[in-house]
Design a protein around this motif. Structure first.
Motif, mmCIF file in Angstrom:
data_model
loop_
_atom_site.group_PDB
_atom_site.id
_atom_site.type_symbol
_atom_site.label_atom_id
_atom_site.label_comp_id
_atom_site.label_asym_id
_atom_site.label_seq_id
_atom_site.Cartn_x
_atom_site.Cartn_y
_atom_site.Cartn_z
ATOM 1 N N SER A 261 0.814 -1.214 0.000
ATOM 2 C CA SER A 261 0.000 0.000 0.000
ATOM 3 C C SER A 261 0.845 1.259 0.000
ATOM 4 C CB SER A 261 -0.916 0.017 1.222
ATOM 5 O OG SER A 261 -1.631 -1.177 1.313
ATOM 6 N N TYR B 42 1.031 1.700 -3.539
ATOM 7 C CA TYR B 42 -0.261 1.791 -4.209
ATOM 8 C C TYR B 42 -0.999 3.074 -3.863
ATOM 9 C CZ TYR B 42 -4.687 0.158 -6.145
ATOM 10 O OH TYR B 42 -5.811 0.022 -6.888
ATOM 11 N N PRO C 150 -10.149 0.278 -1.974
ATOM 12 C CA PRO C 150 -8.827 0.189 -2.608
ATOM 13 C C PRO C 150 -8.395 -1.277 -2.694
ATOM 14 C CG PRO C 150 -8.837 1.856 -0.882
ATOM 15 C CD PRO C 150 -10.134 1.152 -0.809
ATOM 16 N N THR C 151 -7.645 -1.623 -3.728
ATOM 17 C CA THR C 151 -7.321 -3.025 -3.972
ATOM 18 C C THR C 151 -6.550 -3.710 -2.839
ATOM 19 O OG1 THR C 151 -7.335 -2.488 -6.286
ATOM 20 C CG2 THR C 151 -6.394 -4.593 -5.685
ATOM 21 N N SER D 5 -9.050 -5.098 -0.651
ATOM 22 C CA SER D 5 -9.697 -6.290 -1.180
ATOM 23 C C SER D 5 -8.811 -7.495 -0.961
ATOM 24 C CB SER D 5 -9.964 -6.120 -2.670
ATOM 25 O OG SER D 5 -10.545 -4.872 -2.922
ATOM 26 N N LYS E 2 -11.756 -7.302 -10.477
ATOM 27 C CA LYS E 2 -11.865 -7.496 -9.028
ATOM 28 C C LYS E 2 -13.131 -8.257 -8.661
ATOM 29 C CE LYS E 2 -10.578 -4.325 -6.126
ATOM 30 N NZ LYS E 2 -10.610 -3.004 -5.458
ATOM 31 N N LEU F 96 -3.347 -8.540 -5.382
ATOM 32 C CA LEU F 96 -2.279 -7.556 -5.518
ATOM 33 C C LEU F 96 -1.884 -7.423 -6.981
ATOM 34 C CD1 LEU F 96 0.006 -8.103 -2.420
ATOM 35 C CD2 LEU F 96 -1.956 -6.620 -2.726
ATOM 36 N N GLY G 203 -4.385 -5.346 -8.552
ATOM 37 C CA GLY G 203 -4.123 -3.957 -8.173
ATOM 38 C C GLY G 203 -2.983 -3.383 -8.985
ATOM 39 N N SER G 204 -1.955 -4.202 -9.197
ATOM 40 C CA SER G 204 -0.808 -3.744 -9.972
ATOM 41 C C SER G 204 -1.223 -3.428 -11.401
ATOM 42 C CB SER G 204 0.264 -4.829 -9.940
ATOM 43 O OG SER G 204 1.339 -4.470 -10.734
ATOM 44 N N HIS H 239 -3.106 -0.259 -11.324
ATOM 45 C CA HIS H 239 -2.176 0.831 -11.079
ATOM 46 C C HIS H 239 -1.522 1.275 -12.384
ATOM 47 C CE1 HIS H 239 0.069 3.171 -8.159
ATOM 48 N NE2 HIS H 239 1.182 2.923 -8.824
ATOM 49 N N ASP I 160 -6.355 2.822 -13.224
ATOM 50 C CA ASP I 160 -7.493 2.329 -12.436
ATOM 51 C C ASP I 160 -8.620 1.756 -13.274
ATOM 52 O OD1 ASP I 160 -6.374 2.736 -9.972
ATOM 53 O OD2 ASP I 160 -7.063 4.817 -9.850
#
Lengths: 523, 631, 99
Positions: free
Chosen positions: B105, B108, B245-246, B249, B304, B348, B351-352, B355, B359
């Protein structure tokens, strides 16, 4: 003779009220400081009472007794048990916050007439209410209690009718009309309850020959005072009706939303967190002790009414569009829990109910006072007028959320302990009622989170874009309340230690013992 | 050694307090403070774990009693922590994955102005989750239970300016509250049954209680577990929770919090063992959710949400295993731990990807990303192989064990559950392959946004890739490590109990069947998304696809029945309160008002009419007096 | 002469006074009618005093006279100021004192 400590706790704010009222018109801030000092001094006295009180000692302590009206056997009798002392402390604790929160609420809009002194009146009335509430928690003479139970209506009437929110969507004139409607409604409801209680007080005198709670309760317990079943029931109903109006219990509740909606936030706190507690407190002290058989007889009906209060209050809170009305209906739901705990007739229920009174005082004060700060800033009570406050005033939003979480009884905060005790206590004797009451926790989450979502989250509304965050004075009000909510949530033992012995005695007054666990019972 | 347990909780709690109260001063270093305290907690967890390893299997329970919490007569709740094999497993998972995700984070959330608060919430979550798994009684567990709910609420709604996030947060909290009813009632039932709700006495004397009471308690616990672990019928919040936020999650809605329900069931094993009917209910819930989540996961285009469906489904596996009784408890926890690794890794990775893609979450706008983010591709890929149960990776061991246990349940039940788990494995392979293909393979499908900016997919910073690599290693190796010499089984056996089932089919047959399912699932997905180009706009799809996109219409059902119905109910109650309850009162007032209005007309102000009434009155009085005398 | 006849006279006077109060509008006349009623009562008191042979009735008659005198003072003042304000002595015009 020892120092009359209990009299002092009530006399101090009473004298303070007179002194505050006498402050000249030009010295408004002197009146505020005087009121704050008096309320703090009263708090100090209450702490002394708390320290001097021995939980394992006699039932009523720090007693004072003087003859008053000899012809009718009325005595000036004071004394506190664990339940009384807890509520005394709560009252003394909340008043400084009420004073501080209402610091600017009663400033005259324009400095015109020299004789016009609303600020002095506002704070004097608050102190007067404090004095009367405190003496109601201390009185062990039924007549003495009755007098102050009724007399506190007078300052409350003026507080509700005379000092409303500056904010009103239909202008100042409509606000004044609404206010006086609310004040009169408050007065009439409580007067009717009080009159019926007066009849019952007189009836009690006719049967017992005196007004002393301790004497009558002792005589009832050892059988020397016999009451016919129907007499006892009528007298019980007379007392209970007055307390149920004050508490308030469904369907006698409709005065509360109006009164809380129209008065300023500190006065709303005064109503729901302090004055209303006298009602539930008196159920525990007078109804159960004086009329144990009738209390047991009425239990099923009262439990159902309390259950209706819980669910009904919560559902109505969900449907409100006005922030203060919402909190009022939430309070009705919470009072349902308190009454449920009292009449479940288990140790857990009654200790929980007493604890609930204290915790509800703290949580509602926190939520309502922050709501008041919010409303003062924007000038509207309507939920729809807010949005995105979290972005502009994060501290305000954060404290509002904590107040809300306390209201929904989040574990870790004080109200959870009391709510769970009430639920367990009820469930142990009345499983079905306990289960239905448990559904209240979902509804509580619903109204709190909907309120938070609509006011604090989402895009920032233009009208709130320049809203300032909490000021130092406001933080000083909310901060300690939140600390207390957390502290009593993780370590409520000091309070339960004081309350438990008193509850034990009340339980023996009504000849009830806790149900045994099933495993033990089967062995 | 016991005294360290409280520190475990205290470190993140301190972090939360400092970060949330500290204010802007901490904006610059707050995130590192939060990460440090999470790591400190992990280190303490390791020390405690080592000390447990040093004892014999029978004495691996440490209890730290802090203070008496709520004492009212026979009702007694303490603030006391219990560390045994089960809880230390969770402690390591929570603090380990937690620390990694803190680290992730840092990168992130680098551009978020409220990053300090985010770390405060994360620390709060860790503290609450640790209280949940360390509590020595059900009431304290409840504190952790709601604490994680609160943290989840705050984190899902972290981007509060988005109405959808605020709504999702509220929904998660409310649905969880419905589950909390179950936990509340279960604790009350325990109190009225056993006179206590501390783990020790309740679980040892569970045998003394009647089966009816045990079943009631167990069903209530199941309700609680359904809420927290997003099991049918309380699963609807998890998909929406992806608004957060991922990293959230990954940590809360994949690896740790959502598995709390499984912990609750396994911890209460003694109660469930005495309530076979409740166990059947548990397996049914698990089996239904397993399929439900998998089907939903197949239809989602939001990466997600597809993973959220997968989480639901995997927890369904765990719940099903927990419902099997002693043959399944250990495997439920084992799958929970391996799932913690690979699902956190997958999130993750997602999320990457987000990122690097401004988004964007729609997989139809990804494609061919493996060239642009190689580290993400490899770690995500390993997580993918682990979750579908590729041989010798984590998921292979843990999921296989559950499938075997399901068959070993025996009878018709065993066959049904076994088939469901096999079917689930096939669908898992399908939807995960779909995610993989749509994201990393095929042609690029992203377009410049409205302002003409190209997304410029790029690899994430090191703070983000390190946690992904560590988790990928865990996804690969954890299963084999646990499996070797039945280590995990022996470790947990003293707490949960364990028995080998009697499987009607051989283990090798089941393994073979699982692999066949895997191949079929991957094959179909490849045929649909690998061979053909993925359309950038979702086709209309079959009836089932469309239903699955809408979470199999459960939300619509909730909306119509609960939301609409509730709105009508409250609206009509407000009306009733105003017109009926208040109306009676106001009616009385109006009645008196009307009466006085009529009576006051007599007062017309004319002196002579007053005089008439006086004379009339006097005359009446005289007449009455005379009449009385006459009678 | 039979004292009862005086009582008849008293009753007659009272009736005349009462009728005047009820029927006349002029405040002065109403006022005089009130005086007439008072004097009718006085007559009755004195007659009863004579009939019963004690002085109580006569004493009350004196009291009545004093009250009547006081009433004249106050009443005339009210009537005069009313007349000044409204230029009329009619009792029906002064009907503002109502709810």
């Amino acid at each position: 003779m020892s120092f009359p400590l209990l009299t002092a706790t009530a006399a101090l704010p009473a004298l303070g009220a007179v002194a505050t009222a006498a402050v000249p018109a030009s010295r408004r801030s002197a009146a505020k400081w005087l009121a704050l000092l008096v309320s703090l001094a009263t708090l100090a006295l209450a702490v002394v009472v708390l320290v001097r009180f021995d939980p394992d000692g006699a039932r009523y302590q720090l007693t004072e007794s003087h003859a008053w009206i000899k012809n009718f056997g009325v005595r000036y009798e004071l004394g506190v048990d664990g339940i009384g002392v807890a509520l005394l402390a709560l009252t003394a604790l909340l008043i400084p916050f009420v004073v501080l929160a209402g610091w600017n609420d009663a400033d005259p809009l324009e400095t015109g007439s020299r004789r016009w002194r609303p600020t002095q009146g506002f704070f004097a009335l608050i102190l007067a209410v404090e004095a009367m509430v405190i003496i109601s928690f201390e009185a062990t003479d039924v007549f003495l209690f009755y007098i102050f139970f009724e007399a506190m209506l007078i300052p409350m009437y003026f507080l509700i009718g005379g000092f409303g929110d500056r904010a009103h969507e239909h202008g100042e004139e409509a606000a004044a009309t609404q206010r006086s409607y609310a004040a009169v409604k408050f007065l009439l409801y409580n007067l009717v309850g009080g009159l019926i209680m007066l009849a019952a007080v007189i009836g009690l005198y006719a049967v017992a020959g005196n007004f002393s709670l301790t004497e009558i309760a002792a005589a009832r317990a050892n059988g020397s005072l016999h009451m016919a079943t129907s007499t006892e029931r009528w007298l019980f109903l007379g007392f209970f009706f007055a307390f149920a109006v004050k508490a308030p219990l469904w369907p006698l509740h409709t005065w509360l939303p109006n009164a809380m909606q129209e008065s300023t936030a500190p006065v709303a706190v005064l109503i729901t967190a302090v004055v209303d507690k006298v009602g539930t407190f008196a159920m525990l002290r007078f109804c159960l002790q004086l009329f144990p058989e009738a209390s047991r007889w009425a239990t099923p009906v009262i439990l159902v009414l309390a259950l209706i209060s819980i669910v009904y209050g919560a559902l109505l809170a969900v449907g409100q569009r006005d922030i203060k009305r919402l909190v009022a209906y939430a309070s009705i739901s919470h009072f349902g829990f308190i009454i449920l705990g009292i009449f479940a007739m288990t140790s857990q229920g009654q200790s929980g109910a007493t604890l609930y009174m204290v915790n509800h005082g703290l949580s509602t004060a926190a939520l309502m006072l922050v709501a008041g700060f919010l409303i003062t800033r924007r000038g509207s009570r309507l939920i729809a007028d807010y949005g995105g406050v979290q972005k502009v005033a994060p501290v305000l939003a954060g404290t509002f959320l904590i107040g809300g979480l306390a209201t929904l009884s989040l574990p870790g905060l004080a109200p959870f302990v009391s709510e769970f005790l009430v639920l367990v206590g009820t469930f142990a004797r009345y499983p079905v009622i306990g289960i239905i009451a448990t559904f209240g926790i979902v509804l509580a989450a619903l109204y709190t989170l909907v309120l938070y979502q609509r006011t604090m989250t989402g895009p920032v509304k233009p009208a709130v874009a320049s809203m300032p965050d909490l000021k130092a004075r406001e933080l000083l009000v909310v901060g300690p309340l939140i600390v207390l909510l957390i502290l009593l949530g993780v370590y409520p033992k000091p309070v339960t230690d004081i309350v438990n012995p008193a509850v034990k005695q009340t339980m023996s007054d009504v000849h009830r013992t806790d149900p045994k666990p099933a495993v033990e019972a089967s062995k | 050694m016991e005294n360290l347990i409280a520190l475990l909780v205290a470190a993140p709690l301190l972090g939360a307090a400092v970060l949330l109260v500290g204010g802007r001063r901490l904006d610059r270093a707050g995130h590192w403070l939060g990460t440090l305290l999470a790591a400190a907690s992990f280190v303490i967890g390791l020390v405690l774990f080592a000390s447990l390893l040093g004892k014999d299997a029978e004495h691996r329970t440490l209890v730290q009693h802090l203070w008496t919490w709520v004492p009212v007569e026979s009702f007694r709740a303490d603030v006391a922590f219990r560390l045994d094999q089960l809880s230390v497993t969770f402690v390591l998972l929570i603090t380990g994955v937690g620390t990694l995700i803190h680290l992730y984070s840092v990168g992130y959330m680098a551009h978020d102005e409220r990053r300090r608060r985010f770390f405060g919430y994360l620390n709060l979550f860790l503290a609450a989750m640790l209280i949940l798994v360390l509590a020595d009684n059900y009431l304290l567990l409840y504190v952790g239970w709601e604490g994680v709910g609160l943290a989840s609420y705050l984190l899902i709604g972290f981007w509060q300016h988005k109405p959808s996030a605020a709504t999702a947060a509220k929904k998660a909290f409310l649905v969880n509250r419905v589950g909390d009813i179950g936990l509340s009632i279960a604790i009350m039932l325990m109190f009225t049954t056993f006179g206590t709700f501390a783990f020790g006495p309740v679980l040892t004397s569970a045998g003394d209680a009647s089966e009816g009471r045990l079943t009631a308690i167990a069903l209530m616990l199941l309700l609680a577990a359904c809420g927290k672990s997003a099991q049918v019928p309380l699963q609807s919040w998890l998909g929406d929770a992806m608004e957060g936020p991922t990293p959230v999650s990954a940590l809360i809605h994949a690896a740790t919090m959502v598995t709390a329900g499984v912990y609750l069931i396994v911890r209460s094993a003694a109660i469930f063992n005495g309530a076979p009917d409740a166990q059947v209910a548990v397996t049914v819930v698990g089996a239904v959710t397993l399929l439900f989540g998998a089907i939903v996961g197949c239809a989602k285009d939001d990466i997600k949400k597809a993973l959220a469906g997968s989480t639901m489904s995997q927890i369904g596996y765990m719940v099903l295993a927990a419902g099997l009784g002693p043959i399944g408890y250990v495997f439920a926890i084992m799958h929970l731990v391996t799932h913690g690794f690979f699902k956190a890794g997958l999130f993750l990775g997602a999320g990457s990807v987000m990122h690097g893609m401004n988004d964007e979450v729609d997989m139809r706008k990804f494609g061919g990303l493996r060239k642009y983010m190689p580290v993400t591709f490899v770690t995500f890929g390993l997580g993918y192989l682990a979750i579908i149960g590729f041989p010798f990776l984590s998921g292979f061991y843990s999921k296989d064990a559950i499938i075997e246990a399901a068959f070993a349940k025996g009878g018709t039940q065993g066959w049904i559950l076994g088939s469901v788990t096999l079917l689930g494995a096939a669908i898992t392979a399908f939807y995960m392959t779909r995610v993989m293909l749509m994201t990393f393979f095929g042609e690029r499908r992203w377009q410049p946004d409205a302002d003409g900016h190209d997304p410029h997919p790029h690899e994430s910073p090191t703070t983000m890739t390190i946690p992904m690599i560590v988790l990928a290693i865990g996804s690969v190796g954890a299963g084999f490590f646990f499996h070797l010499g039945d280590r995990f089984v022996h470790w947990l056996e003293p707490v949960t109990g364990h028995s080998e089932g009697d499987s009607p089919v051989g283990v090798s047959v089941i393994t073979a069947a699982t692999l066949v399912c895997l191949v079929v699932g991957v094959g179909i997905a490849w045929a649909m998304y690998g061979r053909r180009a993925v359309p950038a706009v979702a086709p209309r799809g079959s009836l089932l696809t469309r239903a699955a996109r809408r979470d199999l219409l459960q939300d619509d059902f909730n909306h119509v029945v609960l939301v609409r119905g509730g709105e009508h109910l409250t609206r009509s109650l407000v009306y009733v309160d105003h017109t009926l309850v208040d109306g009676v009162v106001n009616g009385t007032a109006a009645g008196f008002g009307g009466m006085s209005g009529r009576l006051r007309r007599v007062q017309n102000g004319f002196v002579r009419s007053y005089a008439v009434s006086m004379f009339g009155g006097a005359a009446l009085l005289v007449a009455a007096t005379l009449l009385m005398r006459a009678v | 002469m039979n004292p009862v006849n005086y009582l008849y006279l008293s009753a007659l006077l009272f009736t005349i006074g009462a009728t005047g109060v009820l029927l006349r509008r002029n405040a002065i006349v109403v006022f005089m009618c009130v005086e007439l009623m008072l004097n009718a009562c006085n007559l009755a008191f004195v007659v009863f005093s004579r009939m019963h042979g004690n002085l109580d009735g006569q004493i009350i008659a004196f009291f009545t006279m004093v009250v009547a005198a006081a009433e004249v003072v106050v009443g005339l003042a009210i009537i005069v100021s009313l007349f000044r304000a409204r230029h009329s002595a009619s009792v029906d015009d002064a009907s503002l004192m109502k709810l």
